[in-house]
Structure formats: structure tokens, C-alpha cells
Motif scaffolding. Structure first.
Motif, mmCIF file in Angstrom:
data_model
loop_
_atom_site.group_PDB
_atom_site.id
_atom_site.type_symbol
_atom_site.label_atom_id
_atom_site.label_comp_id
_atom_site.label_asym_id
_atom_site.label_seq_id
_atom_site.Cartn_x
_atom_site.Cartn_y
_atom_site.Cartn_z
ATOM 1 N N GLN A 9 0.835 -1.211 0.000
ATOM 2 C CA GLN A 9 0.000 0.000 0.000
ATOM 3 C C GLN A 9 0.865 1.255 0.000
ATOM 4 O O GLN A 9 0.575 2.228 -0.714
ATOM 5 N N VAL A 10 1.945 1.233 0.773
ATOM 6 C CA VAL A 10 2.863 2.377 0.789
ATOM 7 C C VAL A 10 3.487 2.582 -0.585
ATOM 8 O O VAL A 10 3.580 3.706 -1.091
ATOM 9 N N GLU A 11 3.912 1.488 -1.215
ATOM 10 C CA GLU A 11 4.510 1.587 -2.549
ATOM 11 C C GLU A 11 3.512 2.168 -3.548
ATOM 12 O O GLU A 11 3.875 3.009 -4.382
ATOM 13 N N THR A 12 2.252 1.744 -3.446
ATOM 14 C CA THR A 12 1.217 2.246 -4.345
ATOM 15 C C THR A 12 1.012 3.743 -4.150
ATOM 16 O O THR A 12 0.881 4.510 -5.115
ATOM 17 N N LEU A 13 0.999 4.183 -2.886
ATOM 18 C CA LEU A 13 0.821 5.602 -2.596
ATOM 19 C C LEU A 13 2.005 6.421 -3.109
ATOM 20 O O LEU A 13 1.824 7.495 -3.700
ATOM 21 N N LEU A 14 3.224 5.928 -2.914
ATOM 22 C CA LEU A 14 4.396 6.648 -3.389
ATOM 23 C C LEU A 14 4.413 6.740 -4.919
ATOM 24 O O LEU A 14 4.790 7.776 -5.481
ATOM 25 N N LEU A 15 4.012 5.666 -5.587
ATOM 26 C CA LEU A 15 3.924 5.705 -7.042
ATOM 27 C C LEU A 15 2.891 6.738 -7.495
ATOM 28 O O LEU A 15 3.106 7.467 -8.467
ATOM 29 N N ALA A 16 1.762 6.792 -6.783
ATOM 30 C CA ALA A 16 0.730 7.768 -7.133
ATOM 31 C C ALA A 16 1.250 9.194 -6.952
ATOM 32 O O ALA A 16 1.020 10.068 -7.803
ATOM 33 N N LEU A 17 1.964 9.437 -5.856
ATOM 34 C CA LEU A 17 2.541 10.762 -5.630
ATOM 35 C C LEU A 17 3.543 11.125 -6.723
ATOM 36 O O LEU A 17 3.606 12.268 -7.181
ATOM 37 N N SER A 18 4.321 10.147 -7.157
ATOM 38 C CA SER A 18 5.332 10.416 -8.180
ATOM 39 C C SER A 18 4.696 10.790 -9.509
ATOM 40 O O SER A 18 5.328 11.457 -10.338
ATOM 41 N N ARG A 19 3.454 10.357 -9.752
ATOM 42 C CA ARG A 19 2.750 10.678 -10.993
ATOM 43 C C ARG A 19 1.889 11.923 -10.872
ATOM 44 O O ARG A 19 1.249 12.334 -11.838
ATOM 45 N N GLY A 20 1.856 12.536 -9.684
ATOM 46 C CA GLY A 20 0.974 13.677 -9.486
ATOM 47 C C GLY A 20 -0.488 13.280 -9.518
ATOM 48 O O GLY A 20 -1.344 14.016 -10.016
ATOM 49 N N ALA A 21 -0.800 12.120 -8.964
ATOM 50 C CA ALA A 21 -2.157 11.582 -9.042
ATOM 51 C C ALA A 21 -3.130 12.402 -8.210
ATOM 52 O O ALA A 21 -2.760 13.096 -7.252
ATOM 53 N N GLY A 22 -4.404 12.294 -8.576
ATOM 54 C CA GLY A 22 -5.467 12.909 -7.793
ATOM 55 C C GLY A 22 -5.938 11.972 -6.704
ATOM 56 O O GLY A 22 -5.277 10.983 -6.365
ATOM 57 N N LEU A 23 -7.119 12.270 -6.158
ATOM 58 C CA LEU A 23 -7.612 11.494 -5.018
ATOM 59 C C LEU A 23 -7.761 10.007 -5.300
ATOM 60 O O LEU A 23 -7.431 9.186 -4.438
#
Length: 347
Positions: A137-151
Motif C-alpha cells: 500500500q505504501v509503494e502504491t501511494l508513493l507511485l501515485a505521488l510520483s505521478r501527481g495523481a489525484g484522489l
């Protein structure tokens, strides 16, 4: 063939790992239950714990991706585990090679979920458990942050959802990966016997593996509670997204949008909304329509630039003759009379 440890109660109660024990005790799926098992430590621990809690009610599903030489060994390990514990095994072999321009991870994920769904339906099972845990879950969140993801991206992986007539569960999202291995070792298992280690997990060409090898140890050193706090942030994002989905559902009614249909909102209704609400409704519609047209569950999310261009075109759409046809995510959005429509042209 490698020996498989028989589930047993540890002689020392302190061997039990509280986080994992609590997660399994809290898990309330429908029965019978299928557990997706790769042969690795995480899914093996989940399979053993579920089989122990619901004897005779648990099936295993293994997907052989055929992408590496070790894949035959994964299947052999799962088969040995299931034979030792009298767990029905449903193995599926798939072609997970990716198409040109497609992410290898996305390709493998799509065929894996399709195979899991087909195997569960063939077995008469409606609930499937997956073994992603707190580190995932942490890895998924960090990947999302790296892409500038939304909610939706910051919400990371949901604990439960329904798709294709099945209920999917991730009961271990609060459990660190190391605790699953500790639980297995406490029961006499070790890598190479009780489970197999995927050699690709050490390949740092994959971004997730670099995060696991480099970032997680640094986060552990600076923020020891990062798994719990990151999970809390993901939960807040998921809650906010649910509220936005409720708002989008109200705006869908006001604009004549049929959720999941390629026929989208009325342009006049869209233009009556603020730009932010237009963007929220369009994202909601595109997610819904793509989920309805792609049984593999792949992503057709609009990029920020694509959505901004679509919003600009809607703002400029003041005459009947204004033409709209834009690439958005995995398809195209076009104007058809007084409405927007989405379609996925053949490759």
C-alpha cells in the motif's frame, strides 16, 4: 518436492503476530472463499490462515504468467501446499506478454485479474482474497505521488470492492510484509520450503522494487510509524473521493448522464456547472464508462492535460457547429449533437 509445513498452533503464544492475527480475525468474507496464491510468502500466509479458520471452505487460485523460468516452480509450490492441506487448487495459465507501448505490469495485472475472475466463477466462488499488505500500500501511494495523481490514486488500493459479480478483498493492508514471514517462520516454514521467493522482486529495473529496497528502509529510519500514517492518509483520500463521487452522481442526474454508458452528459448541463464540478463529473463518467467496457479493469484515466483541453473545448462550445473530438485516456471523447460521447476506436 519441497515439504509444506502443516498449520499448527505455535507452542509459544508470543510467536503469533498480533497485526496479522487481528487482520484475519477481522476478515469476514462470504464463503466459500478463494485465495489468490502465487506461492510467495504473503499469499501463502493468507491461504494457510484462511484454511485454518474456515476448514473445507477455502479454495486456492494460482495464475501461471509464463513470464519467467521460475514460474513452474511457483505453481509446483502452491500445488504441494494445497495437496498437503487438502485445499482445492484452480490453476490457470495465461499469456501475460505486453503489447507495444503497454506497461508490462499493467498487462500482467489485467490478465491476472481476468484469470482469477474466471477461475472463481468456474469454482462457484463469489469472494476472492488478495494478499497485498501494508508495504504494498505504501509503494502504491508513493507511485501515485510520483505521478501527481489525484484522489483516486492517493486513495491507493481499496480494502474491498465488487466487480464482475465477485467480491474482492484485501484483508492485510494493515499488516507489514515482514510480519507475514515472521508468522510463517513461527510455524516452521522457511523460504524455499514453505514458500518461494520471486527472483524478479530483487530486480531494481522495476520502480516498485527500487522503492522497496531504497525508500522503505529510509522511511523506517526517519518515520518509524510511516505504514500506519500513510494508510491513514490514503483512507482520508478515499473518503474525500467517495464524497466527490456522491456529488458527481447528483450532477449526473442534472446533466442527463447515464452512468456506465458511452453516452455522456448534455453539454448545456455541463456548462451550467463550475469548472471544478465539470472536471469531477467528467472524471467520474470516464472511470465508469471504462470500467463497463474493459472487463480487465485497465485504466483509461484522462491525463491532467487531456482533461484541461476537454474543459476548454466545453467552455468554447457556444454554437451548434463547434466540433469536439479529443483523445482522452484509452479512448476518445466527441460531441454528438447536444451531448458528449466516449468511444474506444479499434487499434
Amino acid at each position: 518436492m519441497a515439504a509444506t509445513p502443516t498449520p499448527r498452533t505455535p507452542s509459544n503464544p508470543s510467536c503469533a503476530v498480533p497485526a496479522f492475527t487481528r487482520a484475519v480475525a477481522r476478515f469476514q468474507p462470504g464463503l466459500p472463499l478463494a485465495v489468490a496464491c502465487s506461492g510467495g510468502a504473503d499469499s501463502t500466509a493468507l491461504l494457510l490462515a484462511c484454511a485454518e479458520r474456515w476448514p473445507g471452505q477455502v479454495h486456492a487460485i494460482h495464475v501461471h504468467h509464463g513470464l519467467q523460468a521460475a514460474a513452474d516452480g511457483f505453481e509446483a509450490q502452491v500445488r504441494a501446499t494445497c495437496e498437503a492441506l487438502n485445499i482445492p487448487l484452480h490453476a490457470r495459465r495465461v499469456d501475460a506478454r505486453h503489447a507495444p507501448g503497454q506497461s508490462p505490469e499493467d498487462a500482467a495485472r489485467g490478465v491476472r485479474y481476468a484469470a482469477l475472475r474466471d477461475a472463481a466463477q468456474a469454482a462457484g466462488v463469489r469472494d476472492i482474497a488478495l494478499a497485498q499488505h501494508a508495504d504494498d500500500q505504501v509503494e502504491t501511494l508513493l507511485l501515485a505521488l510520483s505521478r501527481g495523481a489525484g484522489l483516486p490514486g492517493l486513495a491507493s488500493m481499496p480494502e474491498a470492492w465488487e466487480r464482475g459479480g465477485l467480491r474482492w478483498h484485501r484483508p492485510l493492508l494493515d499488516v507489514p510484509g515482514a510480519e507475514l514471514r515472521a508468522w510463517l517462520r513461527a510455524r516452521g516454514a522457511r523460504a524455499g520450503e514453505g514458500w518461494v521467493e520471486d527472483p524478479s522482486n530483487a530486480d531494481e529495473r522495476y520502480t516498485r522494487n527500487r522503492i522497496r529496497a531504497r525508500l522503505l528502509p529510509a522511511l523506517q529510519d526517519v518515520f518509524p510509524q510511516f505504514r500506519a500514517t500513510f494508510a491513514r492518509s490514503a483512507a482520508h483520500a478515499a473518503q474525500a473521493q467517495r464524497l466527490l463521487d456522491e456529488l458527481a452522481a447528483q450532477d449526473a442526474l442534472a446533466t442527463g448522464l447515464d452512468p456506465g454508458s458511452e453516452q455522456g452528459p448534455r453539454i448545456a448541463g455541463l456548462r451550467a456547472l463550475s469548472r471544478d464540478r465539470q472536471a469531477n463529473l467528467l472524471r467520474h463518467w470516464l472511470r465508469q464508462v471504462h470500467a463497463a467496457t474493459d472487463p480487465g479493469g485497465g485504466s483509461a484515466n484522462a491525463s491532467a492535460a487531456q482533461l484541461e483541453e476537454l474543459l476548454d473545448q466545453i467552455a468554447a462550445c457556444t454554437t451548434r457547429g463547434h466540433h469536439i473530438q479529443l483523445k482522452v485516456g484509452g479512448g476518445r471523447v466527441e460531441r454528438r449533437g447536444e451531448i458528449l460521447a466516449w468511444y474506444n476506436p479499434p487499434a
